[in-house]
Design a protein around this motif. Sequence first.
Motif, PDB file in Angstrom:
ATOM      1  N   ASP A   1       0.835  -1.193   0.000  1.00 50.23           N
ATOM      2  CA  ASP A   1       0.000   0.000   0.000  1.00 50.23           C
ATOM      3  C   ASP A   1       0.873   1.247   0.000  1.00 50.23           C
ATOM      4  O   ASP A   1       1.640   1.483   0.914  1.00 50.23           O
ATOM      5  CB  ASP A   1      -0.908  -0.008   1.233  1.00 50.23           C
ATOM      6  CG  ASP A   1      -1.927   1.105   1.212  1.00 50.23           C
ATOM      7  OD1 ASP A   1      -2.173   1.663   0.127  1.00 50.23           O
ATOM      8  OD2 ASP A   1      -2.460   1.413   2.278  1.00 50.23           O
ATOM      9  N   ASP A   2       0.786   2.032  -1.034  1.00 51.24           N
ATOM     10  CA  ASP A   2       1.544   3.273  -1.164  1.00 51.24           C
ATOM     11  C   ASP A   2       0.763   4.382  -0.470  1.00 51.24           C
ATOM     12  O   ASP A   2      -0.400   4.603  -0.787  1.00 51.24           O
ATOM     13  CB  ASP A   2       1.726   3.590  -2.641  1.00 51.24           C
ATOM     14  CG  ASP A   2       2.563   4.829  -2.895  1.00 51.24           C
ATOM     15  OD1 ASP A   2       2.831   5.586  -1.939  1.00 51.24           O
ATOM     16  OD2 ASP A   2       2.953   5.027  -4.052  1.00 51.24           O
ATOM     17  N   PRO A   3       1.357   5.102   0.507  1.00 51.87           N
ATOM     18  CA  PRO A   3       0.609   6.129   1.224  1.00 51.87           C
ATOM     19  C   PRO A   3       0.050   7.212   0.312  1.00 51.87           C
ATOM     20  O   PRO A   3      -0.956   7.833   0.617  1.00 51.87           O
ATOM     21  CB  PRO A   3       1.617   6.727   2.207  1.00 51.87           C
ATOM     22  CG  PRO A   3       2.902   6.091   1.950  1.00 51.87           C
ATOM     23  CD  PRO A   3       2.711   4.982   0.966  1.00 51.87           C
ATOM     24  N   ARG A   4       0.680   7.436  -0.824  1.00 56.50           N
ATOM     25  CA  ARG A   4       0.166   8.462  -1.740  1.00 56.50           C
ATOM     26  C   ARG A   4      -1.162   8.055  -2.355  1.00 56.50           C
ATOM     27  O   ARG A   4      -1.923   8.900  -2.791  1.00 56.50           O
ATOM     28  CB  ARG A   4       1.189   8.742  -2.824  1.00 56.50           C
ATOM     29  CG  ARG A   4       2.430   9.434  -2.271  1.00 56.50           C
ATOM     30  CD  ARG A   4       3.491   9.533  -3.303  1.00 56.50           C
ATOM     31  NE  ARG A   4       4.009   8.186  -3.544  1.00 56.50           N
ATOM     32  CZ  ARG A   4       5.073   7.912  -4.266  1.00 56.50           C
ATOM     33  NH1 ARG A   4       5.733   8.860  -4.849  1.00 56.50           N
ATOM     34  NH2 ARG A   4       5.482   6.678  -4.425  1.00 56.50           N
ATOM     35  N   THR A   5      -1.463   6.750  -2.377  1.00 48.98           N
ATOM     36  CA  THR A   5      -2.727   6.300  -2.952  1.00 48.98           C
ATOM     37  C   THR A   5      -3.839   6.239  -1.922  1.00 48.98           C
ATOM     38  O   THR A   5      -4.979   5.975  -2.270  1.00 48.98           O
ATOM     39  CB  THR A   5      -2.573   4.920  -3.617  1.00 48.98           C
ATOM     40  OG1 THR A   5      -2.210   3.977  -2.622  1.00 48.98           O
ATOM     41  CG2 THR A   5      -1.542   4.951  -4.722  1.00 48.98           C
ATOM     42  N   THR A   6      -3.527   6.458  -0.633  1.00 51.92           N
ATOM     43  CA  THR A   6      -4.559   6.410   0.399  1.00 51.92           C
ATOM     44  C   THR A   6      -5.159   7.782   0.661  1.00 51.92           C
ATOM     45  O   THR A   6      -5.926   7.947   1.589  1.00 51.92           O
ATOM     46  CB  THR A   6      -4.002   5.858   1.724  1.00 51.92           C
ATOM     47  OG1 THR A   6      -3.002   6.750   2.218  1.00 51.92           O
ATOM     48  CG2 THR A   6      -3.436   4.473   1.547  1.00 51.92           C
ATOM     49  N   LEU A   7      -4.800   8.762  -0.159  1.00 51.49           N
ATOM     50  CA  LEU A   7      -5.304  10.108   0.071  1.00 51.49           C
ATOM     51  C   LEU A   7      -6.792  10.197  -0.208  1.00 51.49           C
ATOM     52  O   LEU A   7      -7.290   9.716  -1.221  1.00 51.49           O
ATOM     53  CB  LEU A   7      -4.561  11.113  -0.808  1.00 51.49           C
ATOM     54  CG  LEU A   7      -3.077  11.253  -0.538  1.00 51.49           C
ATOM     55  CD1 LEU A   7      -2.476  12.242  -1.519  1.00 51.49           C
ATOM     56  CD2 LEU A   7      -2.818  11.695   0.869  1.00 51.49           C
TER      57      LEU A   7
ATOM     58  N   VAL B   1       9.001   9.146   4.056  1.00 53.80           N
ATOM     59  CA  VAL B   1      10.074   8.780   3.129  1.00 53.80           C
ATOM     60  C   VAL B   1       9.489   8.519   1.747  1.00 53.80           C
ATOM     61  O   VAL B   1       9.992   9.023   0.743  1.00 53.80           O
ATOM     62  CB  VAL B   1      10.843   7.540   3.643  1.00 53.80           C
ATOM     63  CG1 VAL B   1      11.752   6.975   2.558  1.00 53.80           C
ATOM     64  CG2 VAL B   1      11.641   7.890   4.885  1.00 53.80           C
ATOM     65  N   SER B   2       8.406   7.786   1.694  1.00 57.89           N
ATOM     66  CA  SER B   2       7.768   7.469   0.419  1.00 57.89           C
ATOM     67  C   SER B   2       7.142   8.707  -0.227  1.00 57.89           C
ATOM     68  O   SER B   2       7.319   8.948  -1.417  1.00 57.89           O
ATOM     69  CB  SER B   2       6.703   6.394   0.642  1.00 57.89           C
ATOM     70  OG  SER B   2       6.036   6.111  -0.546  1.00 57.89           O
ATOM     71  N   MET B   3       6.428   9.491   0.565  1.00 56.82           N
ATOM     72  CA  MET B   3       5.719  10.656   0.029  1.00 56.82           C
ATOM     73  C   MET B   3       6.665  11.719  -0.521  1.00 56.82           C
ATOM     74  O   MET B   3       6.379  12.354  -1.535  1.00 56.82           O
ATOM     75  CB  MET B   3       4.831  11.273   1.104  1.00 56.82           C
ATOM     76  CG  MET B   3       3.670  10.392   1.497  1.00 56.82           C
ATOM     77  SD  MET B   3       2.803  10.996   2.952  1.00 56.82           S
ATOM     78  CE  MET B   3       1.945  12.380   2.240  1.00 56.82           C
ATOM     79  N   PHE B   4       7.806  11.922   0.161  1.00 57.89           N
ATOM     80  CA  PHE B   4       8.733  12.982  -0.228  1.00 57.89           C
ATOM     81  C   PHE B   4       9.984  12.456  -0.931  1.00 57.89           C
ATOM     82  O   PHE B   4      10.916  13.218  -1.180  1.00 57.89           O
ATOM     83  CB  PHE B   4       9.136  13.810   0.998  1.00 57.89           C
ATOM     84  CG  PHE B   4       7.975  14.516   1.645  1.00 57.89           C
ATOM     85  CD1 PHE B   4       7.183  15.394   0.930  1.00 57.89           C
ATOM     86  CD2 PHE B   4       7.659  14.294   2.972  1.00 57.89           C
ATOM     87  CE1 PHE B   4       6.111  16.037   1.515  1.00 57.89           C
ATOM     88  CE2 PHE B   4       6.598  14.935   3.577  1.00 57.89           C
ATOM     89  CZ  PHE B   4       5.817  15.813   2.838  1.00 57.89           C
ATOM     90  N   SER B   5      10.023  11.170  -1.240  1.00 55.35           N
ATOM     91  CA  SER B   5      11.177  10.534  -1.901  1.00 55.35           C
ATOM     92  C   SER B   5      12.475  10.843  -1.158  1.00 55.35           C
ATOM     93  O   SER B   5      13.473  11.242  -1.761  1.00 55.35           O
ATOM     94  CB  SER B   5      11.272  10.991  -3.360  1.00 55.35           C
ATOM     95  OG  SER B   5      10.108  10.642  -4.052  1.00 55.35           O
ATOM     96  N   LEU B   6      12.454  10.656   0.157  1.00 58.77           N
ATOM     97  CA  LEU B   6      13.630  10.896   0.985  1.00 58.77           C
ATOM     98  C   LEU B   6      14.567   9.696   0.906  1.00 58.77           C
ATOM     99  O   LEU B   6      14.132   8.581   0.609  1.00 58.77           O
ATOM    100  CB  LEU B   6      13.205  11.128   2.437  1.00 58.77           C
ATOM    101  CG  LEU B   6      12.277  12.318   2.666  1.00 58.77           C
ATOM    102  CD1 LEU B   6      11.794  12.345   4.112  1.00 58.77           C
ATOM    103  CD2 LEU B   6      12.977  13.607   2.307  1.00 58.77           C
ATOM    104  N   PRO B   7      15.856   9.903   1.192  1.00 65.38           N
ATOM    105  CA  PRO B   7      16.803   8.792   1.100  1.00 65.38           C
ATOM    106  C   PRO B   7      16.563   7.695   2.134  1.00 65.38           C
ATOM    107  O   PRO B   7      16.783   6.516   1.835  1.00 65.38           O
ATOM    108  CB  PRO B   7      18.171   9.434   1.312  1.00 65.38           C
ATOM    109  CG  PRO B   7      17.938  10.843   1.678  1.00 65.38           C
ATOM    110  CD  PRO B   7      16.508  11.171   1.466  1.00 65.38           C
ATOM    111  N   SER B   8      16.133   8.063   3.351  1.00 61.44           N
ATOM    112  CA  SER B   8      15.905   7.041   4.390  1.00 61.44           C
ATOM    113  C   SER B   8      15.106   7.644   5.542  1.00 61.44           C
ATOM    114  O   SER B   8      14.931   8.866   5.617  1.00 61.44           O
ATOM    115  CB  SER B   8      17.237   6.507   4.931  1.00 61.44           C
ATOM    116  OG  SER B   8      17.871   7.487   5.732  1.00 61.44           O
TER     117      SER B   8
END
Length: 83
Positions: free
Chosen positions: A9-15, A30-37
């Motif tokens: 489940d990608d958090p961006r799709t749960t909006l 991390v997933s939403m902002f494409s952070l390194p870690s």
Amino acid sequence: MSTPRPANDDPRTTLRAGLPDRYLTPEDLVSMFSLPSVETVYAWRRKRIGPPAFRVGKHLRFDPAAVRAWVTEQTALGTDQAA
């Protein structure tokens, strides 16, 4: 009782209406902002430069509305500095 999130489940799709319907985890940021870690999220918290968070036991959580407000503030700051 909440239902568990599927592993893929990608958090961006749960909006819903622009905000997730649950509190966010560091991994979500991390997933939403494409952070390194997740260490980046924890470094932001130590430096007090990231979105506000709170602890639930040993777990760090973020209110989606607070994250949205932080993004809006960062965007406004970036716009003001560019002018």
